[in-house]
Design an enzyme around this catalytic site. Structure first.
Site, mmCIF file in Angstrom:
data_model
loop_
_atom_site.group_PDB
_atom_site.id
_atom_site.type_symbol
_atom_site.label_atom_id
_atom_site.label_comp_id
_atom_site.label_asym_id
_atom_site.label_seq_id
_atom_site.Cartn_x
_atom_site.Cartn_y
_atom_site.Cartn_z
ATOM 1 C CG ASP A 1 -0.234 -0.177 2.531
ATOM 2 O OD1 ASP A 1 0.901 -0.680 2.539
ATOM 3 O OD2 ASP A 1 -0.807 0.191 3.574
ATOM 4 C CD GLU B 1 -1.134 -0.050 6.787
ATOM 5 O OE1 GLU B 1 -1.063 1.162 7.051
ATOM 6 O OE2 GLU B 1 -2.207 -0.653 6.668
ATOM 7 C CG ASP C 1 -4.395 -0.265 -1.271
ATOM 8 O OD1 ASP C 1 -5.278 -0.900 -0.680
ATOM 9 O OD2 ASP C 1 -3.829 0.724 -0.769
ATOM 10 C CD GLU D 1 -3.382 6.297 3.236
ATOM 11 O OE1 GLU D 1 -2.481 6.915 3.846
ATOM 12 O OE2 GLU D 1 -3.856 5.213 3.632
HETATM 13 C C1 BGC Z 1 -3.974 0.961 3.818
HETATM 14 C C2 BGC Z 1 -4.907 1.031 2.658
HETATM 15 C C3 BGC Z 1 -5.704 -0.229 2.746
HETATM 16 C C4 BGC Z 1 -6.563 -0.020 3.943
HETATM 17 C C5 BGC Z 1 -7.627 -1.013 4.146
HETATM 18 C C6 BGC Z 1 -4.798 1.103 5.036
HETATM 19 O O1 BGC Z 1 -4.069 1.159 6.182
HETATM 20 O O2 BGC Z 1 -2.932 1.851 3.721
HETATM 21 O O3 BGC Z 1 -4.431 1.447 1.489
HETATM 22 O O4 BGC Z 1 -6.365 -0.624 1.621
HETATM 23 O O5 BGC Z 1 -5.770 0.112 5.093
HETATM 24 O O6 BGC Z 1 -8.455 -0.520 5.064
#
Ligand code: BGC
Length: 924
Positions: free
Chosen positions: A507, A513, A520, A785
């Site tokens: 992501d 993370e 995504d 984002e």
């Molecule tokens: C991520 C997102 C992901 C989402 C799902 C986030 O923390 O960065 O891109 O799809 O969580 O809830």
């Protein structure tokens, strides 16, 4: 879409979709060339494990209408035999077919380690022949018994305790320094070949006789280490010598040992400490062999890497380097013996996908001083990787690099959006009068700025070099447009793809993370597959998706997944990636193996939904149910700005339809009928539940219209009404969108396919909030984002998240006008929207056939459009031209000649069917 079956491309002389139209061969004739011989989408792969590897090649030839008439593949056990025309492993015989990709090996069974030499000979429709250069692939270690190596471990008391009690992480286990491991061995005669098979639970860099083996970074890549571990294969023939040799490795914590996920717990997938395993197999000219394995003869000592973790960074004390440790002459008598660890239960699998590599370097665009001894370097570009430090100074000097995407108002680096990730590298000098160079080993960062402190004196700009690091997928797309904001937006999306294709599709590359979030990935996959060749990468990643599927059949929302206390399965638009990724790869590359390999898993997902939702509205089992995540009007990221059952049901109808299409493409007749029927019924249920008599859909949000339009859920009359409502909503907001992760990717297509091309372009041209252009105007160098990442104050705010960049696919498909159809099934479609506000656009896409290029320029009503179609491909070209306008090709009025056939003429375009070649259209 019209569909066809695997093997459709069989009739020589028949164009795909333009059958027989181009029978007459144009006069020009240059040489025919067959190139790009690849196996499993890779050139010369080592470690193939598939019993039926797949071949592809490309034709290149001047002139128009060049097609493959037939091919013959020969596979031999030696290069010499192949040269003589022998094919002791497989001779396909002459196959009359246009298929030049996705051709499976059907020869003798292949053994572990076997090297297979192959070439393909092609005859084209003019009777010309050409053979590819000889190519090869090599099989991996196919059975567990092929491994004689033991897992090595450096025991520590704490590790033992955690091992016995491991359950979802080793909270409190202290980070470990990376260890050196080495083993000496001697050879009394020369070898002819040598391979190293190696892997770790952790990360390793292997060395042989003082030299680094290969150029991969952070291996092995992340997998669900509970299920399988990837091993790497290296050709080390040139590194082995007669006499004394030294095989060694530095072993750190890598993805296996580093805290993973926001839970920040180390060793999520298995107990500490790290383990390393390697097998060096050497062959002599007489066919005999010698193998050196990781075994009890290895010795170990701590390395200079005191600390190295994926999120937090690396600390390296150069004073602790042991000079010459990786050469045979080094005295290791004060090193400790290693211990042998129990083998993990996870399966070993070769990595058959592009490795992580250093891809390019960047130099700082500016350096500023923010305090005494503190300097901030700006690379002018947000990216993933690290900085190479060049420094000279006294031993013991400690230099610190802190990485960040943004700056505070006072110019200092701002790490607040990295959450718990420390993103800090520290280098302690050994005091070399010649100067020293440092790059980290088992970490990476997402950043544009680096704060440098502790540097002896003032650093010049040359002290730091940006090292761009990611999975080395071939770049396949280029896009140019006569609007600088859209141009920059395309570049930013490309940079976000680079930054987030690191082992798996992540992501984001910077905070705590960097996980394989499937929503995504799913929305971005079409764009990603224009920009880069994603075939092998997707095949590797789909194993993670399958590994993550629950026993009930729910696909994961994120994979590999280990989040204590959370169970992330089944969310609409996230879990659906389990079907959308294979479909996208099939559409781009004609890869049917990805359909076959995932067929059962995909079927189980649809069955899981059906069992939970017999009335065909996806009300139950929606997992974490993110909805249209981060939609413009959402107060919380997952607010119900669009009814969540509507989103789910739309995706379910879509994925079921994709199943029907994939069934047909792989000759699954019964399954095709089943999924076609199910998808028809889900569509009907959707309309009944969500479409109101006045044409309103759901709660009237833009995404309520976008999804049914994009997924073909509405009959023609309803489409028009829905498109009008969507347009009205966009207009009422000042030509602005209000969509989130799931609506945004499809909004431009939904408009353009409803005849609202002008509005689609107008939306793309916006520069105020919220819009893609807004990010560009605010100085973004990657995709944000949030639509408003510039003012967002939440802890979840990344400046490098590709999801909103998904409309890059629209830019290739509709602005450059290049759409792949599905190779082997459909024509390439060339259909640019030649909007005068854009002035011009051009695109190159290195397709499975070769390069497709388009370029158009608009001047008032006049239009020039140049299209190049690669050999062995056919295209349906739609030239925007009113009925009153004359269309010429190379100056001559269009007619059925020179590799073209004029098709139907509509009010706003003219259809031309064309084979390979370059076509210059003008519209007056
Ligand atoms: C991520 C997102 C992901 C989402 C799902 C986030 O923390 O960065 O891109 O799809 O969580 O809830």
């Amino acid at each position: 879409m019209k569909l066809s079956r695997r093997g459709f491309v069989a009739a020589a002389g028949a164009g795909i979709g333009t059958a027989g139209a181009m029978g007459r061969v144009p006069a020009q004739a240059g040489p025919l060339h067959v190139g790009n011989p690849r196996v499993q989408c890779l050139e010369h792969p080592l470690g193939v494990e598939d019993a039926h590897p797949r071949f592809s090649w490309r034709l290149a030839a001047e002139g128009r209408g060049v097609r493959q008439h037939s091919y013959r593949i020969r596979v031999a056990a030696s290069a010499a035999r192949l040269r003589e025309g022998g094919a002791d492993l497989w001779d396909s015989g002459v196959v009359v077919s246009r298929r030049s990709f996705d051709v499976a090996y059907r020869g003798m069974p292949l053994a572990s380690r076997q090297r297979c030499f192959w070439s393909v000979e092609v005859t084209d429709n003019r009777g010309r022949k050409s053979a590819s250069d000889p190519a090869w692939w090599e099989m991996g270690l196919l059975a567990a018994r092929d491994w004689n190596a033991s897992w090595l471990v450096v025991e520590d008391a704490a590790g033992k305790t955690f091992r016995s009690a491991h359950a979802g992480g080793a909270k409190g286990y202290p980070a470990q320094p990376a260890m050196l491991m080495r083993r000496k061995f001697s050879l009394d005669r020369a070898i002819v070949s040598a391979r190293l098979y190696a892997t770790a639970l952790g990360a390793y860099e292997a060395r042989l006789n003082g030299r680094r083996i290969g150029d991969r970074k952070i291996a092995p890549e992340i997998t669900d280490f509970r299920k399988h571990v990837l091993y790497q294969v290296y050709d080390v023939t040139d590194l082995v010598t007669v006499g004394d040799n030294l095989l060694g490795a530095t072993v750190g914590e890598g993805w296996y040992g580093s805290p993973y996920t926001w839970a920040a717990v180390p060793y999520m997938f298995g107990p500490p400490p790290c383990r390393f395993m390697a097998q060096l197999e050497m062959r002599y000219a007489d066919g005999s062999s010698r193998t050196i394995c990781t075994d009890s003869q290895w010795r170990t000592a701590p390395s200079a890497i005191l600390f190295s973790q994926i999120y937090d960074g690396e600390t390296y004390d150069a004073r602790k380097e042991q000079k010459g440790w990786d050469a045979a002459g080094f005295d290791d008598s004060n090193w400790a013996p290693v211990e042998i660890a129990d083998a993990p239960s996870a399966a070993l699998a070769a990595q058959i996908s592009p490795p992580i590599r250093e891809i390019m370097t960047l130099t700082p665009v500016s350096v500023s001083t923010t305090g005494p001894g503190v300097q901030v370097f700006d690379f002018g570009q947000n990216f993933a990787g690290w900085a190479r430090l060049k420094v000279k100074g006294p031993a013991g000097t400690k230099v610190t690099l802190r990485f960040a995407e943004i700056l505070k108002p006072n110019g200092e680096v701002d790490q607040s959006n990295l959450r718990s990730a420390k993103a800090t590298d520290t280098y302690i000098l050994r005091g070399d009068p010649e100067g020293e160079v440092f790059e980290p080993h088992f970490t990476y960062h997402g950043f544009r700025y680096v704060e440098l402190s502790g540097f002896p004196g003032t650093a010049a700009a040359g002290a730091l070099t940006g090292i761009v690091v990611h999975s080395d997928l071939p770049v396949t797309g280029r896009f140019l447009v006569g609007n600088p904001v859209i141009q920059k937006f395309w570049e930013n999306a490309m940079w976000s793809e680079r930054s987030n294709f690191v082992a798996i599709p992540t992501d984001c590359p910077q905070r705590d993370e960097r996980m394989g979030w499937l929503g995504d990935a799913q929305v971005f996959w079409d764009a990603a597959s224009f920009n880069m060749d994603t075939d092998a990468f997707t095949n590797r990643f789909m194993r993670e998706v399958r590994d993550g599927q629950t026993g009930e059949g729910a696909f994961p929302e994120v994979t590999p997944q280990y989040a204590p206390g959370r169970s992330l399965f089944g969310a609409p638009g996230w879990a659906d990636a389990g079907i959308i990724l294979p479909w996208t790869v099939f559409r781009h590359y004609g890869d049917t193996a990805i359909i076959d390999g995932n067929w059962d898993a995909m079927g189980r997902w649809i069955a899981f939904l059906l069992k939970a939702n017999p009335d065909l509205i996806w009300r139950h089992k929606r997992g974490t149910d993110y909805g249209d995540w981060l939609a413009v009007d959402a107060k919380e990221p997952n607010d119900e700005t669009t009814p969540k059952a509507l989103i789910g049901t739309a995706f379910w109808a879509h994925t079921t339809d994709l199943m029907a299409r994939m069934a047909l493409a792989t000759e699954r007749t019964k399954e095709h009928a089943y999924y076609a029927d199910l998808s028809t019924r889900i569509r009907a249920a959707f309309r009944k539940e969500f479409v109101k008599p006045d044409g309103q859909i759901g709660n009237g949000s833009q995404t309520s219209f976008v999804l049914p339009l994009a997924f073909g859920l509405l009959p023609e009359d309803r489409r028009t009404v829905a498109a009008m409502h969507l347009a009205a909503s966009i207009r009422s907001r000042g030509t602005k969108l209000s969509t989130g992760f799931l609506g945004t990717p499809y909004i431009l297509d939904a408009l353009a396919s409803s005849g609202l091309e002008e509005l689609a372009v107008e939306l793309l041209l916006q520069t105020g909030y919220p819009s893609w252009g807004y990010m560009v105007m605010k100085g973004a160098t990657t995709m944000w984002e949030h639509w408003n990442s510039d003012v967002d104050k939440t802890s979840m705010n990344s400046y490098n998240h590709y999801a909103f960049g998904a409309v890059v696919a629209f830019m290739y498909r509709r602005l450059a006008g290049i759409d792949m159809g599905a190779p082997g099934v459909e024509d390439i479609s060339i259909r640019p929207i030649c909007d005068p506000r854009l002035k011009f656009a051009s695109g190159d896409y290195d397709s499975i056939y070769g390069r497709i290029s388009t370029e158009w320029r608009r001047d008032g009503e006049a239009l020039e459009l140049t299209v190049t179609i690669p050999a062995n491909a056919d295209a349906t070209i739609r030239i925007p031209a009113g009925r009153h306008q004359a269309v010429r090709e190379s100056g001559r009025i269009l007619a059925n000649r020179d590799g073209m056939r004029a098709g139907p003429r509509a009010a706003d375009h003219m259809v031309v069917f064309a084979g390979s070649g370059t076509y210059r259209f003008t519209v007056d």
